[in-house]
Structures are given as structure tokens and as C-alpha cells.
Design a protein around this motif. Structure first.
Motif, PDB file in Angstrom:
ATOM      1  N   MET A  36       0.858  -1.232  -0.033  1.00 36.15           N
ATOM      2  CA  MET A  36       0.065  -0.076  -0.098  1.00 36.15           C
ATOM      3  C   MET A  36       0.984   1.235   0.262  1.00 36.15           C
ATOM      4  N   ALA A  37       1.969   1.331  -0.828  1.00 38.34           N
ATOM      5  CA  ALA A  37       3.033   2.272  -0.931  1.00 38.34           C
ATOM      6  C   ALA A  37       2.168   3.689  -1.050  1.00 38.34           C
ATOM      7  N   LEU A  38       1.059   3.518  -1.779  1.00 37.94           N
ATOM      8  CA  LEU A  38       0.664   5.033  -1.982  1.00 37.94           C
ATOM      9  C   LEU A  38      -0.350   5.530  -0.941  1.00 37.94           C
ATOM     10  N   MET A  39      -0.668   4.773   0.003  1.00 39.46           N
ATOM     11  CA  MET A  39      -1.519   5.134   0.870  1.00 39.46           C
ATOM     12  C   MET A  39      -1.218   6.525   1.651  1.00 39.46           C
ATOM     13  N   GLY A  40       0.223   6.500   1.894  1.00 40.57           N
ATOM     14  CA  GLY A  40       0.645   7.744   2.531  1.00 40.57           C
ATOM     15  C   GLY A  40       0.373   9.074   1.509  1.00 40.57           C
ATOM     16  N   ASP A  41       0.502   8.722   0.462  1.00 40.13           N
ATOM     17  CA  ASP A  41      -0.021   9.962  -1.021  1.00 40.13           C
ATOM     18  C   ASP A  41      -1.514  10.260  -0.668  1.00 40.13           C
ATOM     19  N   GLY A  42      -1.984   9.307  -0.553  1.00 39.87           N
ATOM     20  CA  GLY A  42      -3.626   9.479  -0.293  1.00 39.87           C
ATOM     21  C   GLY A  42      -3.871  10.291   0.808  1.00 39.87           C
ATOM     22  N   ILE A  43      -3.375   9.966   1.944  1.00 38.60           N
ATOM     23  CA  ILE A  43      -3.788  10.664   3.305  1.00 38.60           C
ATOM     24  C   ILE A  43      -3.330  12.089   3.114  1.00 38.60           C
ATOM     25  N   GLY A  44      -2.101  12.309   2.365  1.00 38.31           N
ATOM     26  CA  GLY A  44      -1.573  13.540   2.110  1.00 38.31           C
ATOM     27  C   GLY A  44      -2.901  14.346   1.402  1.00 38.31           C
ATOM     28  N   HIS A  45      -3.283  13.867   0.290  1.00 39.72           N
ATOM     29  CA  HIS A  45      -4.263  14.671  -0.395  1.00 39.72           C
ATOM     30  C   HIS A  45      -5.392  14.804   0.581  1.00 39.72           C
ATOM     31  N   VAL A  46      -5.836  14.051   1.561  1.00 42.35           N
ATOM     32  CA  VAL A  46      -6.952  14.326   2.426  1.00 42.35           C
ATOM     33  C   VAL A  46      -6.544  15.230   3.183  1.00 42.35           C
ATOM     34  N   ALA A  47      -5.531  15.362   3.730  1.00 43.17           N
ATOM     35  CA  ALA A  47      -4.919  16.266   4.735  1.00 43.17           C
ATOM     36  C   ALA A  47      -4.890  17.765   4.323  1.00 43.17           C
ATOM     37  N   VAL A  48      -4.915  17.936   2.889  1.00 43.45           N
ATOM     38  CA  VAL A  48      -5.151  19.161   2.286  1.00 43.45           C
ATOM     39  C   VAL A  48      -6.272  19.841   2.786  1.00 43.45           C
ATOM     40  N   THR A  49      -7.413  19.284   2.961  1.00 42.13           N
ATOM     41  CA  THR A  49      -8.636  19.700   3.304  1.00 42.13           C
ATOM     42  C   THR A  49      -8.689  20.106   4.702  1.00 42.13           C
ATOM     43  N   GLY A  50      -7.815  19.332   5.362  1.00 40.29           N
ATOM     44  CA  GLY A  50      -7.779  19.627   6.874  1.00 40.29           C
ATOM     45  C   GLY A  50      -7.050  20.733   7.139  1.00 40.29           C
ATOM     46  N   VAL A  51      -5.787  20.998   6.366  1.00 38.76           N
ATOM     47  CA  VAL A  51      -5.229  22.671   6.407  1.00 38.76           C
ATOM     48  C   VAL A  51      -5.979  23.567   6.080  1.00 38.76           C
ATOM     49  N   ALA A  52      -6.824  23.402   4.899  1.00 40.39           N
ATOM     50  CA  ALA A  52      -7.687  24.373   4.470  1.00 40.39           C
ATOM     51  C   ALA A  52      -8.717  24.756   5.647  1.00 40.39           C
ATOM     52  N   LEU A  53      -9.362  23.791   6.146  1.00 37.79           N
ATOM     53  CA  LEU A  53     -10.218  24.010   7.317  1.00 37.79           C
ATOM     54  C   LEU A  53      -9.571  24.713   8.444  1.00 37.79           C
ATOM     55  N   GLY A  54      -8.254  24.588   8.758  1.00 41.01           N
ATOM     56  CA  GLY A  54      -7.484  25.310   9.867  1.00 41.01           C
ATOM     57  C   GLY A  54      -7.565  26.827   9.337  1.00 41.01           C
ATOM     58  N   LEU A  55      -7.037  26.750   8.202  1.00 45.72           N
ATOM     59  CA  LEU A  55      -6.657  28.434   7.565  1.00 45.72           C
ATOM     60  C   LEU A  55      -7.960  29.087   7.525  1.00 45.72           C
ATOM     61  N   LEU A  56      -9.260  28.317   7.126  1.00 42.96           N
ATOM     62  CA  LEU A  56     -10.540  29.010   7.292  1.00 42.96           C
ATOM     63  C   LEU A  56     -10.892  29.408   8.444  1.00 42.96           C
ATOM     64  N   THR A  57     -10.897  28.538   9.411  1.00 47.03           N
ATOM     65  CA  THR A  57     -11.399  28.667  10.780  1.00 47.03           C
ATOM     66  C   THR A  57     -10.170  29.567  11.423  1.00 47.03           C
ATOM     67  N   GLY A  58      -8.996  29.747  11.019  1.00 51.44           N
ATOM     68  CA  GLY A  58      -8.241  30.555  12.054  1.00 51.44           C
ATOM     69  C   GLY A  58      -7.676  29.623  13.131  1.00 51.44           C
ATOM     70  N   THR A  59      -7.742  28.064  13.090  1.00 47.02           N
ATOM     71  CA  THR A  59      -7.071  27.523  14.082  1.00 47.02           C
ATOM     72  C   THR A  59      -5.706  26.971  13.505  1.00 47.02           C
ATOM     73  N   SER A  60      -5.210  25.900  14.345  1.00 49.16           N
ATOM     74  CA  SER A  60      -3.741  25.702  13.793  1.00 49.16           C
ATOM     75  C   SER A  60      -4.044  24.552  12.708  1.00 49.16           C
ATOM     76  N   PRO A  61      -3.463  24.821  11.610  1.00 51.90           N
ATOM     77  CA  PRO A  61      -3.510  23.843  10.621  1.00 51.90           C
ATOM     78  C   PRO A  61      -3.063  22.478  10.909  1.00 51.90           C
ATOM     79  N   THR A  62      -2.072  22.622  11.877  1.00 46.64           N
ATOM     80  CA  THR A  62      -1.306  21.368  12.122  1.00 46.64           C
ATOM     81  C   THR A  62      -2.548  20.264  12.687  1.00 46.64           C
ATOM     82  N   TRP A  63      -3.327  20.841  13.676  1.00 47.03           N
ATOM     83  CA  TRP A  63      -4.257  20.019  14.495  1.00 47.03           C
ATOM     84  C   TRP A  63      -5.321  19.669  13.535  1.00 47.03           C
ATOM     85  N   THR A  64      -5.889  20.692  12.896  1.00 47.19           N
ATOM     86  CA  THR A  64      -6.914  20.155  11.793  1.00 47.19           C
ATOM     87  C   THR A  64      -6.621  19.072  10.891  1.00 47.19           C
ATOM     88  N   ALA A  65      -5.164  19.386  10.389  1.00 46.24           N
ATOM     89  CA  ALA A  65      -4.576  18.191   9.414  1.00 46.24           C
ATOM     90  C   ALA A  65      -4.582  16.974  10.037  1.00 46.24           C
TER      91      ALA A  65
END
Lengths: 262, 332
Positions: B35-64
Motif C-alpha cells: 500500500m505504498a501510495l496510502m501515504g500519498d492518499g492521506i496527504g491529499h486528504v490532509a489538504v482539506t484539513g489544512v484548509a479547514l484550519g486556515l478557514l477557521t483560524g485554528t492551527s492547520p497542524t491540528w485540523t490536518a
């Protein structure tokens, strides 16, 4: 005659895969110390029966008792050794023969503890029993198919179980390795282990077999002395020795939608 | 070397060190499950997490961390329930995550360059808090991956066997998914979400060119990952007065260079192992025939591959198998 608790008992066991009945009201009991061969053509439900007995597939009806305990309440997995049907003992990352065999010791290891002396002795003994002690440092992917099957048997042995389930250990194994396998199973039998062995054809294992259960289309059609020769049409029409590695596809037609449950 | 006396550079080096250790540690188990590409998949999903953090003004690390964990567990559920079409389901999730992230960033009025920090890494902008968090999370990943390696190895090697051995397969599968998600978010500031998977997979691919055991592969991959991340960062710092070398891509390219260097060696080792694998001892084959006149005697020095065959040795010579028989050679 003393009535003892069977090591394995399946009563009215039925299994459906993808809504299609594969095993239909099967009654099988295996006495302690017995070696029972489960025979039958491809798709007859041999592997499904062993998977239901080990809890890998749920029963739609009926019940399974392992060593006298209902399967749902059974937790003594260190007494059970399982040799799954697989074409190879290799995976995506190199692993040595010793490492694969050592993973069979997991049933008796406590979390975050290194291997003790008893563990190492059991691993060495398992490697000796299948005659691969000299290959312990080699990568498993460098071994022949038959030797890899012996590694998988040694892995089950390492946990020192007294009840074995072996799913097609002789599939695709050359004659010399089948003899080595028969030797290893003979050692287990002499030690008093109970063995349930799924096989396409018995070959050199025949003298070891106490009783044969023959399945056809999910039902038991014979339970007794090993048949002299399987119907050659059934034994061979799927080609020599090789069962498909991907047995999911045996019973269920494919559904081509990404989130569909099989 | 006064560049290394800057606090931002020291923070970056620490982050690179810990990321380089943690990413291949969990990556080894992903590669083992194919499942070598699983990390890549999670990375893509985490982009939404980062954006949520930026949108709500909370730490992007934790939302990611939160969204990546959710995504990883979802991938695991799809994998467990799914069939051969599992990869299509994963693709749906990947692109949903990436598109959602870019859309949310736009909605929040953030510039694309802010998101870029997370997509391609911005290791030199880390605060002390970021570095401490990176070190703590990376330590958790390494301790779990190495400490539970007997269980995780058995599980990744053979799931059916692990289940019958009484291992709590689902709990461990979820643990691997969560550890992978944490690793992705840890590495996000170092190499970026789009390059995370490289640090999880490439050192493992490099290590297994030369290794035969799982244990050595795991440890060598962790060493190689550390070397690549610290080395890539150093290289980008040293070259910074001459050209703009982004640390993230430098790290990934250095890791790939390691693979390119070891791959031919691995190729040769595998070729040699194949050539020297014993011939099967078939008893009902055609009768051996005389191989005819022979210009030289086969032996350890003759240069032809000596391959065990039953109780004797065959020499592979121009596609023939020559076996000594008295004064001449037989064709086997």
C-alpha cells in the motif's frame, strides 16, 4: 469406547459468500490426535469450511466448537496453528525465513517483550522439523514454492499448538517438497497433534491420513477411509496442482462498483 | 558555516531529523502491505484539513491531524470491506480531499501561496512550538512502529494468519492508519503534503535493494530517510547563496538519488540469486545426453555459474546445463 470431546466439531455449519450458499449444513467432528483430510474439487467448499472453523468466515447457521469451547467464546488461540492457502510466503518487503517463522510465536508473546529462550528454542525446533534450519538467514522470496510452504508450516509450528488447520499445503509443491511436508506432518502426528488438512490430492500424505471428508458442492458426500482415487475428472480438470490464489472469486460474481460490498 | 548558527536553521534541522526517522518507520509497514501510495492518499486528504484550519483560524497542524486521521481510517475501512475495486474508492477520496482543500482555501480568502507552504513544505519557517510538536509526534510514531513491530509485521505479512493467531487485527489496522496519518502531518511542514509519500516509501525501496531481512530493511530505511532529509536540507542551505533550492524537493531528490545508486546493485544481486537457484530434481525427465567435446574443464574458476542440481552440480554454459560424467559432460 471412551467418548472424548472432539478437538473440532462443526454441527449444521452453513456459510454464504456474497449471499450465495457455499457450505450447506455440514456436520464434521475431528477427534484429538486424528489427521483428517478434507478433499473435493475446486469450489466444493473445502477452504470455506476451514475458514469457518477458524473464525475467518462467519457461519450463517450452525455452530463450531474448538477444543470443547464454542467458537464465539474461544480465546485460546495459542493452541491453534493455521497454515493459510497462499502462493508465496513473501510480502512487499524482504523478510528472512527466521523472521517469518518467528512471527508464528506471536500467539505466546506478550506485548513489547523481546523473544525469550523458550521462544527461540521453539522457532529453532520448528525450522528443524520442516528441514529448513540451514536456510534461516535467507530471504523467503529466494526459496522455491515448496520451501515457502514449509516455511508457512514452520510458522504455525512455532506457536507450539496442538490443533492444526492446513489449507492446501501441497498445492503447487514439487514431489521432493511434498515428501518433506509429509515428514513434517508425520512428526506432528507422532507428537499427538490433531490435524485438519485441506488437499486437492493426497499424494505422499496418504499413509498419514486417518479419515477423509469429501465435499462436493458444499455438502459432505463421504466421511470415512480415504478414497483410493478421486474421480480423475474432478481431481484434474482444473489443471495440475494450481488452485487460484485469489479464492474470493470462486463463488461470487463480480460487481463493478467501487463501494459495493462483496 | 554561520548559516547553521541561525535559530531557524537549527529548528529546521531538528524537524528534518525527526521526520526522516519517523516517515520510513511507518512507511516500511505500508510497503509491506503493498500500500505504498496510502501515504500519498492521506496527504491529499490532509489538504482539506489544512484548509479547514486556515478557514477557521485554528492551527492547520491540528485540523490536518484530525482530517488525515479520519481519511486514513476511512481508507482502512474501504480496504477492509472492499474488493478489487478498492483502489478506485481510494482515488475518489484522494481527489475529493485535494479539491476540497483548494476550494476551502479560496473561500477563506487565503492566497494560494499560504497553501503552498503545506503542499511543498516550508521547513525554514517553523516556530519552536512547531518543532516541539514535530518531535513529540515523530517520537510516538517511531516508538509504536518499532515497539510493536512483531505484531505489525505479522499483520502486514499475513492478515488471515494474524487473525487466527488471536491478534486484534482491526485495532492494529486502525493503529497503522492513524500512525500513517500522524506521520503525514508531521512531514507536511518538512517536505510538503504532495511529497510526503516519497519520504515514507523511497528509503524503504532503497533499503530493500540490499537487504534480506525485515529488521535490517526497517532500520536501514530509517537511517536512509534521516540521511536524505538532513542531507537535502543542508544541501539546499549551502546552495542558497547561488540559487533558490527548495528544501522539500531537495530532500526527495536526494532520497531518489539513493535509490538510483543502489538499484543496479540490487538488480545484480537478484540476478545472481536467480542464476544460482538450484535446479529442481526431476526424476522422469529426458535421459541425459553426451554434451560433446569440450574445450575446457568446468570448475570453480571457469566463470560459468555452478548451480546445485540434486546430488551434483550443473554448470550453465551458453544456455546448456553441463554436468560432469566421468571423462565428459552430460547435457542436463
Amino acid at each position: 469406547m471412551v467418548v472424548s470431546t472432539p478437538a473440532v466439531a462443526m454441527r449444521g455449519g452453513s456459510v454464504a459468500i456474497g449471499g450465495r450458499p457455499v457450505l450447506r449444513a455440514v456436520d464434521v467432528a475431528v477427534a484429538p490426535g486424528e489427521l483428517v483430510a478434507v478433499l473435493g474439487p475446486n469450489g466444493s467448499g473445502k477452504s470455506t469450511m476451514v475458514k469457518a472453523m477458524t473464525g475467518l468466515l462467519p457461519l450463517t447457521s450452525g455452530e463450531v466448537h474448538l477444543l470443547g469451547t464454542p467458537l464465539s467464546a474461544f480465546h485460546d488461540w495459542k493452541r491453534v496453528g493455521f497454515v493459510p492457502q497462499r502462493a508465496s510466503a513473501a510480502s512487499g518487503v524482504p523478510a528472512s525465513v527466521w523472521e517469518v517463522v518467528a512471527s508464528g510465536r506471536l500467539t505466546r508473546r506478550r506485548l513489547l517483550r523481546p523473544l525469550g529462550r523458550a521462544d527461540r528454542r521453539a522457532i529453532d525446533d520448528a525450522l528443524d522439523t520442516v528441514g529448513l534450519a540451514h536456510r534461516r538467514h535467507d530471504g523467503v522470496s529466494h526459496l522455491s514454492g515448496g520451501q515457502q510452504q514449509r516455511v508457512l508450516i514452520a510458522r504455525a509450528l512455532a506457536g507450539e499448538p496442538d490443533l492444526f488447520f492446513l489449507d492446501e499445503p501441497t498445492a503447487g509443491v514439487d514431489a521432493a517438497n511434498q515428501l518433506a511436508l509429509a515428514d513434517a506432518l508425520g512428526v506432528l502426528k507422532r507428537r499427538g497433534a490433531t490435524l485438519v488438512l485441506v488437499a486437492h490430492e493426497l499424494g505422499p500424505l496418504r499413509p498419514l491420513v486417518d479419515r477423509a471428508v469429501v465435499l462436493r458442492d458444499g455438502r459432505v458426500v463421504h466421511d470415512g477411509a480415504p478414497p483410493l482415487d478421486l474421480d480423475p475428472q474432478h481431481a484434474h480438470h482444473h489443471g495440475p496442482h494450481h488452485e487460484p490464489a485469489d479464492h474470493h472469486h470462486d463463488h461470487t460474481p463480480h460487481v463493478a462498483s467501487p463501494l459495493e460490498h462483496p | 558555516m554561520d548559516l547553521f548558527s541561525y535559530a531557524f536553521m537549527q529548528r529546521a534541522l531538528l524537524a528534518a531529523l525527526f521526520t526522516g526517522l519517523a516517515a520510513p518507520a511507518i512507511g516500511t509497514f505500508l510497503v509491506q502491505r503493498r500500500m505504498a501510495l496510502m501515504g500519498d492518499g492521506i496527504g491529499h486528504v490532509a489538504v482539506t484539513g489544512v484548509a479547514l484550519g486556515l478557514l477557521t483560524g485554528t492551527s492547520p497542524t491540528w485540523t490536518a491531524v484530525a482530517v488525515a486521521t479520519l481519511g486514513a481510517v476511512l481508507i482502512e475501512v474501504i480496504r477492509e470491506r472492499g474488493h478489487t475495486n478498492g483502489d478506485v474508492a481510494l482515488a475518489l477520496l484522494f481527489y475529493g480531499g485535494l479539491a476540497g482543500g483548494v476550494l476551502l482555501t479560496g473561500l477563506g480568502g487565503q492566497s494560494a501561496s499560504r497553501l503552498q507552504e503545506f503542499l511543498f513544505g516550508a521547513i525554514t519557517t517553523l516556530s519552536i512550538g512547531d518543532v516541539l510538536l514535530t518531535m513529540a509526534l515523530a517520537t510516538v510514531v517511531v516508538v509504536c512502529a518499532v515497539g510493536l513491530s512483531p505484531q505489525l509485521f505479522a499483520l502486514a505479512h499475513d492478515q488471515d494468519f494474524a487473525r487466527v493467531a488471536g491478534l486484534r487485527v482491526r485495532a492494529y489496522n486502525v493503529l497503522v492508519a492513524v500512525l500513517a496519518a500522524v506521520t503525514v502531518t508531521v512531514a507536511m511542514r518538512t517536505v510538503g503534503l504532495l511529497l510526503v509519500s516519497a519520504l515514507m516509501v523511497v528509503p524503504v525501496a532503497t533499503a530493500q535493494q540490499l537487504t534480506r531481512s525485515f529488521r535490517t530493511t526497517l532500520l536501514a530505511a530509517m537511517l536512509l530517510g534521516t540521511a536524505a532529509s538532513v542531507g537535502g536540507l543542508t544541501a539546499s542551505a549551502l546552495l542558497s547563496d547561488r540559487a533558490t533550492v527548495a528544501p522539500g524537493p531537495a530532500i526527495v531528490l536526494l532520497a531518489l538519488a539513493g535509490f538510483a545508486a543502489t538499484w543496479p546493485v540490487g538488480l545484480w544481486l537478484r540476478h545472481r540469486a536467480r542464476v544460482h537457484a538450484p535446479f529442481p530434481d526431476v526424476d522422469d525427465g529426458p535421459l541425459p545426453e553426451h554434451a560433446g567435446e569440450h574445450p575446457h574443464a568446468h570448475g570453480p574458476e571457469c566463470g560459468h555459474a555452478a548451480v546445485p542440481h540434486g546430488d551434483h552440480v550443473d554448470y550453465v554454459h551458453d544456455g546448456h546445463r553441463h554436468a560432469v560424467h566421468g571423462e565428459h559432460y552430460d547435457e542436463h
